[in-house]
Scaffold this active site. Structure first.
Site, PDB file in Angstrom:
ATOM      1  N   ARG A   2       0.825  -1.191   0.000  1.00  0.00           N
ATOM      2  CA  ARG A   2       0.000   0.000   0.000  1.00  0.00           C
ATOM      3  C   ARG A   2       0.868   1.253   0.000  1.00  0.00           C
ATOM      4  O   ARG A   2       1.981   1.250   0.511  1.00  0.00           O
ATOM      5  CB  ARG A   2      -0.906   0.030   1.234  1.00  0.00           C
ATOM      6  CG  ARG A   2      -0.123  -0.096   2.518  1.00  0.00           C
ATOM      7  CD  ARG A   2      -1.016  -0.323   3.683  1.00  0.00           C
ATOM      8  NE  ARG A   2      -2.038  -1.269   3.454  1.00  0.00           N
ATOM      9  CZ  ARG A   2      -1.860  -2.575   3.460  1.00  0.00           C
ATOM     10  NH1 ARG A   2      -0.681  -3.077   3.631  1.00  0.00           N
ATOM     11  NH2 ARG A   2      -2.870  -3.392   3.265  1.00  0.00           N
ATOM     12  N   HIS A 273       9.614  -2.490   6.067  1.00  0.00           N
ATOM     13  CA  HIS A 273       8.605  -3.144   6.914  1.00  0.00           C
ATOM     14  C   HIS A 273       9.270  -3.974   8.010  1.00  0.00           C
ATOM     15  O   HIS A 273       8.807  -5.067   8.342  1.00  0.00           O
ATOM     16  CB  HIS A 273       7.678  -4.028   6.065  1.00  0.00           C
ATOM     17  CG  HIS A 273       6.752  -3.250   5.175  1.00  0.00           C
ATOM     18  ND1 HIS A 273       5.552  -2.737   5.610  1.00  0.00           N
ATOM     19  CD2 HIS A 273       6.860  -2.890   3.873  1.00  0.00           C
ATOM     20  CE1 HIS A 273       4.955  -2.087   4.620  1.00  0.00           C
ATOM     21  NE2 HIS A 273       5.732  -2.159   3.543  1.00  0.00           N
ATOM     22  N   ASP A 336       8.629  -4.583  -0.960  1.00  0.00           N
ATOM     23  CA  ASP A 336       7.848  -3.403  -1.347  1.00  0.00           C
ATOM     24  C   ASP A 336       8.094  -2.244  -0.380  1.00  0.00           C
ATOM     25  O   ASP A 336       8.578  -2.432   0.735  1.00  0.00           O
ATOM     26  CB  ASP A 336       6.356  -3.740  -1.376  1.00  0.00           C
ATOM     27  CG  ASP A 336       5.815  -3.992   0.013  1.00  0.00           C
ATOM     28  OD1 ASP A 336       6.476  -4.711   0.778  1.00  0.00           O
ATOM     29  OD2 ASP A 336       4.750  -3.453   0.339  1.00  0.00           O
ATOM     30  N   GLU A 337       7.717  -1.061  -0.809  1.00  0.00           N
ATOM     31  CA  GLU A 337       7.673   0.139   0.030  1.00  0.00           C
ATOM     32  C   GLU A 337       8.952   0.339   0.860  1.00  0.00           C
ATOM     33  O   GLU A 337       8.895   0.757   2.016  1.00  0.00           O
ATOM     34  CB  GLU A 337       6.447   0.094   0.936  1.00  0.00           C
ATOM     35  CG  GLU A 337       5.155   0.148   0.137  1.00  0.00           C
ATOM     36  CD  GLU A 337       3.911  -0.061   0.963  1.00  0.00           C
ATOM     37  OE1 GLU A 337       2.872   0.499   0.591  1.00  0.00           O
ATOM     38  OE2 GLU A 337       3.960  -0.808   1.961  1.00  0.00           O
ATOM     39  N   ALA A 338      10.087   0.049   0.253  1.00  0.00           N
ATOM     40  CA  ALA A 338      11.375   0.256   0.934  1.00  0.00           C
ATOM     41  C   ALA A 338      11.822   1.703   0.707  1.00  0.00           C
ATOM     42  O   ALA A 338      12.906   1.969   0.185  1.00  0.00           O
ATOM     43  CB  ALA A 338      12.404  -0.744   0.419  1.00  0.00           C
TER      44      ALA A 338
END
Length: 531
Positions: A2, A273, A336-338
């Site tokens: 997201r 995360h 993801d989302e790093a």
């Protein structure tokens, strides 16, 4: 997963209970004395490949036996079937090696593939034939849906237990038909995960992707880094008690899933995360200072320290221990989302970590941002973009697919089960928009991602993120009625699907869900029976 967004407030428990109390009307059981009828052969979900109705129906009675031959695998499926039928029918239904009539489960060579089956029903009995045990199991799910919904009761019902005459020939379109459960934002017990597994099995899904680590919680015991679970797993979104799975807990989930012919795919999200891990071990941080535990819902702020060698010792230990617990082929490394990791460090990290996964005998899966590095040979990437995602990002994924990387399609504005149905939905998020039941069903994986060859598409998966979900009731309200539609997208050929027919078949599932205690959303556009 997201995009970056503002911190979300959890709904107040009193307000939520009030809202859901008005919405969960789908859990109503059938009226006492209501007449239950047999489902036609073509009223099942997912839609089968071929249906030929005709002939005399078969009726299960107190004389029925389940014949399984000499195969141990067929006997296991037979015992599962008997366990489903005995409580409601009150019949003994012995499982025997040989016999005539009754219900026959048969493993044989034929054009069934790994998961296909043939079901023949007539006056003298029912025969389910498959080439592999998974096919027999899926055939049993078809038989289950052909029986009256009252068969799902755990107390004796009056019946009759009749299956229509005819033949169903069936096999899946895609080999990957999955569901992901986020146990990190909120922790779910072994019993809650098992309940979800049973619901997935009813609709012939075959992969359970467990999101085991995130900023808010680390959920699997790692012997070489024990504080990951005992400290990193000690909280959740909103500051609840959290929790984690012992290794025996995880083995039990894997065993139970295998008994329902689902493969468990564990995910450890890296290098972002990772706040739960960073809080547990100061040395994993570049500055050597552990951050506090996190109970919010922001994303993109955490990262392992890519230059430190201890980072790779940590990753190898975690991969080694989880690989040893997991008989399945895959290990998901997130990716993801790093946002707190530079592009150069991200590439360097993935170049180091992917060979570690292979070293311990597993195949890499990553979120589609992995294509910003170089996916390992044989890797799969899970696409979670939107219909309107930037064309350059889509092309990056498509280019990897043209170079041999396999695709699992999880478009967020189609199959993210945590998205609200509409503005009135009391649970879930809406950053990907509202996802009603038709939108989650009415799309085709083939050609979905421009420039990606259809041959690269391995299948579909429906993620369920848990920022706002706290128990099985919440899971079911968001998953049903959308989950069966995603299962059909993955199983049924495009030409065998269509919204108008599907909405009728979906409505017919409501009575079964009521008996099973599944509290579902009575979505608009579906002709649900009166509550």
């Amino acid at each position: 997963m997201r995009p970056h967004r503002s911190t979300l407030r959890l709904l107040g428990s009193l307000l939520l209970a009030t809202a859901l109390g008005a919405s969960l009307t789908g859990a109503t059981a059938p009226r006492p004395g209501a007449t239950d009828t047999t489902s036609p052969l073509d009223r099942i979900i997912p839609a089968p490949s071929s249906v030929t109705p005709g002939g005399t129906p078969y009726r299960i009675t107190d004389r029925t036996r389940i014949h399984v031959g000499e195969s141990r695998e067929a006997r296991q499926v037979g015992e599962y079937l008997a366990g489903l039928l005995r409580p409601s029918t009150g019949y003994r239904l012995p499982v025997t090696a040989r016999g005539t009539g009754g219900i026959r489960l048969r493993l044989a060579k034929g054009p069934y593939g790994e998961e296909g089956y043939r079901l023949d029903s007539g006056r003298d009995g029912i025969t389910i034939t498959a080439g592999r045990p998974a096919g027999l199991f899926h055939g049993v799910q078809t038989l289950r849906q052909l029986l009256p919904a009252a068969v799902e009761h755990d107390t004796v019902q009056s019946g009759p237990w009749t299956v229509p005459g005819g033949t169903v020939e069936d096999s899946p379109r895609y080999a990957w038909r999955g569901a992901m459960l986020d146990v990190s934002r909120h922790f779910f017990s072994v019993a809650e995960v098992k309940r979800y597994i049973d619901q997935l099995a009813l609709y012939k899904l075959n992969k359970l992707h467990l999101h085991l680590s995130d900023d808010q919680g680390w959920r699997i015991a790692i012997d070489s880094w024990p504080r990951l679970a005992t400290y990193g797993g000690s909280t959740e979104v909103g500051g609840g008690p959290g929790g984690h799975y012992t290794k025996d807990d995880y083995r039990e989930i894997v065993r139970y899933a295998a008994s329902r012919h689902l493969e468990v795919v564990p995910e450890i999200d890296l290098p972002g995360h990772t706040n739960a891990a960073l809080a547990s071990y100061a040395e994993l941080n570049c500055d050597g200072v552990a951050p506090p535990l996190y109970t919010g819902t922001e994303v993109g702020f955490s990262s392992l320290c890519v230059p430190k060698e201890i980072t790779y010792d940590f990753v190898e230990d975690v991969v080694r221990e989880i690989a040893a617990l997991t008989p399945g082929r895959y290990l998901h490394i997130g990716g993801d989302e790093a946002h707190s990791t530079s592009h150069e460090d991200y590439v360097r990290f993935m170049d180091r970590v992917q060979p570690v996964v292979a070293e311990y005998g597993k195949q890499v899966i990553g979120w589609h941002q992995l294509t910003g590095a170089t996916p390992a040979e044989g890797a799969l990437v899970q696409y979670w973009g939107l219909d309107g995602t930037d064309a350059a990002e889509k092309e990056q994924v498509a280019a990897a697919a043209r170079n041999g990387t396999g695709l699992i399609l999880s478009p967020a504005d189609r199959v993210y089960l945590d998205m609200k149905y509409d503005a009135s939905t009391p649970l879930g998020l809406n950053w990907a928009g509202y996802v009603d039941v038709r939108r989650s069903y009415d799309w085709d994986p083939a050609g979905y991602l421009p420039g990606a060859p259809d041959s690269a598409v391995r299948g579909v998966e429906a993620p369920l993120w848990s920022e706002t979900l706290e128990d099985s009731g919440h899971i079911e309200y968001m998953a049903f009625p959308r989950l069966p539609g995603v299962a059909e997208v993955g199983w049924s050929a495009a030409g065998d699907r269509g919204w108008e027919g599907y909405r009728e078949r979906l409505a017919a599932q409501a009575e079964r869900w009521g008996v099973l205690g599944i509290g579902f959303h009575r979505a608009a556009g579906v002709p649900w029976p009166s509550a």
